[in-house]
Design a protein around this motif. Structure first.
Motif, mmCIF file in Angstrom:
data_model
loop_
_atom_site.group_PDB
_atom_site.id
_atom_site.type_symbol
_atom_site.label_atom_id
_atom_site.label_comp_id
_atom_site.label_asym_id
_atom_site.label_seq_id
_atom_site.Cartn_x
_atom_site.Cartn_y
_atom_site.Cartn_z
ATOM 1 N N VAL A 138 0.857 -1.188 0.000
ATOM 2 C CA VAL A 138 0.000 0.000 0.000
ATOM 3 C C VAL A 138 0.889 1.233 0.000
ATOM 4 C CG1 VAL A 138 -1.826 1.250 1.207
ATOM 5 C CG2 VAL A 138 -1.761 -1.245 1.301
ATOM 6 N N THR A 139 0.668 2.101 -0.995
ATOM 7 C CA THR A 139 1.433 3.343 -1.108
ATOM 8 C C THR A 139 0.477 4.494 -1.403
ATOM 9 O OG1 THR A 139 1.810 2.972 -3.472
ATOM 10 C CG2 THR A 139 3.519 2.198 -1.967
ATOM 11 N N ARG A 140 0.975 5.707 -1.250
ATOM 12 C CA ARG A 140 0.182 6.889 -1.610
ATOM 13 C C ARG A 140 0.093 6.985 -3.136
ATOM 14 N NH1 ARG A 140 -0.403 10.035 2.923
ATOM 15 N NH2 ARG A 140 1.245 9.829 4.454
ATOM 16 N N TYR A 141 -1.057 7.402 -3.615
ATOM 17 C CA TYR A 141 -1.247 7.630 -5.046
ATOM 18 C C TYR A 141 -0.613 8.952 -5.422
ATOM 19 C CZ TYR A 141 -3.657 9.182 -9.252
ATOM 20 O OH TYR A 141 -3.955 9.676 -10.486
ATOM 21 N N GLU A 142 0.265 8.924 -6.403
ATOM 22 C CA GLU A 142 0.906 10.135 -6.920
ATOM 23 C C GLU A 142 0.442 10.321 -8.359
ATOM 24 O OE1 GLU A 142 2.641 12.106 -5.068
ATOM 25 O OE2 GLU A 142 2.751 10.769 -3.342
ATOM 26 N N PRO A 143 -0.377 11.330 -8.641
ATOM 27 C CA PRO A 143 -0.885 11.535 -10.008
ATOM 28 C C PRO A 143 0.253 11.614 -11.022
ATOM 29 C CG PRO A 143 -1.975 13.016 -8.481
ATOM 30 C CD PRO A 143 -0.859 12.347 -7.722
ATOM 31 N N GLY A 144 0.058 10.915 -12.135
ATOM 32 C CA GLY A 144 1.032 10.973 -13.224
ATOM 33 C C GLY A 144 2.206 10.031 -13.066
ATOM 34 N N SER A 145 2.225 9.188 -12.036
ATOM 35 C CA SER A 145 3.347 8.269 -11.871
ATOM 36 C C SER A 145 2.901 6.842 -12.106
ATOM 37 C CB SER A 145 3.940 8.401 -10.464
ATOM 38 O OG SER A 145 3.004 7.975 -9.502
ATOM 39 N N GLY A 146 3.744 6.068 -12.725
ATOM 40 C CA GLY A 146 3.491 4.641 -12.871
ATOM 41 C C GLY A 146 2.287 4.276 -13.714
ATOM 42 N N GLY A 147 1.829 5.161 -14.583
ATOM 43 C CA GLY A 147 0.715 4.839 -15.450
ATOM 44 C C GLY A 147 -0.650 4.977 -14.810
ATOM 45 N N TRP A 148 -0.714 5.416 -13.545
ATOM 46 C CA TRP A 148 -1.999 5.604 -12.874
ATOM 47 C C TRP A 148 -2.612 6.898 -13.355
ATOM 48 C CZ3 TRP A 148 -3.847 1.871 -9.601
ATOM 49 C CH2 TRP A 148 -2.952 0.860 -9.297
ATOM 50 N N ILE A 149 -3.919 6.913 -13.548
ATOM 51 C CA ILE A 149 -4.571 8.107 -14.068
ATOM 52 C C ILE A 149 -4.983 9.041 -12.938
ATOM 53 C CG2 ILE A 149 -5.441 6.901 -16.094
ATOM 54 C CD1 ILE A 149 -8.236 7.033 -14.764
ATOM 55 N N SER A 150 -5.185 10.290 -13.285
ATOM 56 C CA SER A 150 -5.610 11.290 -12.311
ATOM 57 C C SER A 150 -7.123 11.457 -12.390
ATOM 58 C CB SER A 150 -4.934 12.623 -12.614
ATOM 59 O OG SER A 150 -5.451 13.626 -11.804
#
Length: 128
Positions: A98-110
């Motif tokens: 479990v990690t914090r979501y960082e927009p724009g990193s690792g292909g995760w969408i905002s």
């Protein structure tokens, strides 16, 4: 009861669901960021994770919102302070990372962009 008078404080405010802001003010400054931070949940072994299973595991922390993304899940908790507690509680978990979501990193969408369709003044009919 005069509902118009009671609702006067909400005039020109548009509620935003699952966004960084709780609402936008069409006639003034927007409020300060106040939503809980999204958490990224993935499996330690790299296998795909089930959103249903993540919902069951994280429901111990309260009402959660889970979205499947890139083999992992995004999890939103009911309060800002709870995110930090969950990170501590889940640190070193044998199955989940479990990690914090960082927009724009690792292909995760905002999830911060929302378009609103306004048909007439004060009449919101949907989101694009």
């Amino acid at each position: 009861m005069d509902y118009r008078r009671e609702l006067q404080g909400f005039r020109n405010h548009v509620n935003l669901i699952r966004c960084s802001l709780t609402h936008t003010n069409l006639a003034g400054d927007d409020p300060v960021f106040g939503r809980p931070q999204w958490l990224v949940v993935s499996r330690v072994d790299g296998n795909t994770i089930s959103p249903h299973h993540v919902s069951r595991v994280f429901s111990a922390f309260g009402d959660v919102s889970v979205r499947e993304m890139n083999g992992g899940c995004l999890v939103a908790l009911p309060s800002i302070g709870m995110s930090a507690g969950v990170l501590v509680e889940m640190e070193g978990h044998e199955v989940y990372r479990v990690t914090r979501y960082e927009p724009g990193s690792g292909g995760w969408i905002s999830f911060t962009s929302v378009s609103v369709v306004v048909v007439s003044v004060g009449c919101i009919v949907g989101f694009l």
